[in-house]
Design an enzyme around this catalytic site. Structure first.
Site, PDB file in Angstrom:
ATOM      1  N   ASP A   1      43.352  59.674  37.260  1.00 48.29           N
ATOM      2  CA  ASP A   1      42.446  58.835  38.047  1.00 48.29           C
ATOM      3  C   ASP A   1      43.257  58.251  39.200  1.00 48.29           C
ATOM      4  OD1 ASP A   1      39.476  57.490  37.236  1.00 48.29           O
ATOM      5  OD2 ASP A   1      40.624  56.374  38.740  1.00 48.29           O
TER       6      ASP A   1
ATOM      7  N   ARG B   1      34.230  41.866  45.084  1.00 51.73           N
ATOM      8  CA  ARG B   1      35.403  42.356  44.353  1.00 51.73           C
ATOM      9  C   ARG B   1      36.713  41.934  45.014  1.00 51.73           C
ATOM     10  NH1 ARG B   1      33.923  48.470  42.449  1.00 51.73           N
ATOM     11  NH2 ARG B   1      32.086  47.979  41.232  1.00 51.73           N
TER      12      ARG B   1
END
Ligand SMILES: C[S@@+](CC[C@H](N)C(=O)[O-])C[C@H]1O[C@@H](n2cnc3c(N)ncnc32)[C@H](O)[C@@H]1O
Length: 287
Positions: free
Chosen positions: A157, A44
């Protein structure tokens, strides 16, 4: 890759660099970073190495850990390591419970949430928004039968990328498959362009959810303390036990007596001394 970018010579994340990055990540957002996650994180972070035109993962770590770029890079680091899998009507039993039992029980509580004041809902790790938008669809359906019914949904979030996606309300078309047909026909639109593989939620649904950035590791949450419903699903599994316990105790401070807490079906909150009583699978009521 950009022609002007330096050639990547060594693109692996060393165990030492991984453990330094992992400690920062766990400290900042609570997500456990065992050595088994090294390959995933390495994959990632490659995008960040390229975006910053750095030569290697090692240079990235030096840049972040030793050259003072941590503050500016933290957002990207968090975006890179969070797992954001979600779906509409995920763990549908929760929405059935709310529809068939929960809303009625809540409407009988003091202040009659939904009637005398809006029903207050919080999706506390909302990812790209499928969870709070599912709630919005369910509650709009409820309002069709009870025209005076009102509700507020907030959704938070830690990951800025997912919040940006959530605000758009545009999703891959295959995500519509989880939405019951009658509901989808009212609240979901396909593009007129048959080649466009996306769906779009109608404005009524998009405007029903307020999204915001919130790190559940923070000591205080800038959120009302009389929430009727908190969805806190499929995130506990990423935290260690002390973090789970601390976050759950903080969330309970924001849930009114009689309010419902939903956790993921694979998650357990036993032995944490919480002011909660289980009423169904992965559903708890605040005492
Ligand atoms: C797997 S998703 C769950 C989404 C949704 N609740 C569901 O069940 O479909 C977990 C979410 O938790 C978020 N998250 C991880 N650590 C967090 C933290 N410390 N504070 C707030 N959100 C966090 C991630 O960014 C991710 O979007």
């Amino acid at each position: 890759m950009n022609d002007t970018a330096p050639r990547v010579i060594n693109d692996s994340l060393s165990p030492h660099d991984f453990s330094r990055l992992g400690a920062i990540i766990q400290d900042h957002c609570g997500i456990r970073m065992p050595p088994t996650k090294r390959t995933m994180v390495e994959g990632r972070l490659r995008r960040r190495v390229r975006a910053l035109k750095l030569a290697s993962m090692h240079d990235y770590c030096r840049y972040v850990l030793d050259e003072g770029a941590l503050d500016s890079e933290l957002v990207n680091l968090i975006d890179a390591v969070t797992t954001n899998k979600t779906d509409f009507f995920r763990e549908i039993e929760h929405f059935r419970f709310l529809n068939e039992r929960g809303l009625d029980a809540l409407s009988r509580l003091p202040h009659h949430p939904g009637k005398d004041r809006p029903l207050k809902c919080w999706s506390a790790a909302c990812s790209t928004g499928a969870e709070p938008y599912t709630l919005a669809m369910l509650l709009h359906e409820h309002a069709r039968a009870q025209s005076s019914f009102r509700f507020d949904i907030i959704a938070t979030d830690i990951c800025t990328e997912v919040l940006a996606t959530a605000k758009l309300g545009i999703y891959p078309a295959d995500m519509a498959g989880m939405i019951p047909k009658a509901i989808a026909s009212r609240y979901v639109r396909r593009s007129r362009d048959r080649e466009d593989p996306t769906i779009r939620l109608v404005p009524q649904i998009r405007q029903s959810v307020r999204f915001g950035h919130l790190n559940l590791m923070d000591a205080d949450y800038p959120v009302a303390t009389d929430m009727d419903v908190i969805f806190f699903r499929n995130i506990l599994i990423y935290f260690d036990k002390p973090t789970q316990k601390a976050v759950l105790h903080r969330l309970c401070r924001h849930l009114r007596p009689g309010g419902f807490l939903f956790v993921g079906h694979s998650e357990t909150i036993a032995n944490m001394d919480l002011p909660l009583t289980q009423v169904a699978s992965a559903i708890f009521v605040r005492s």
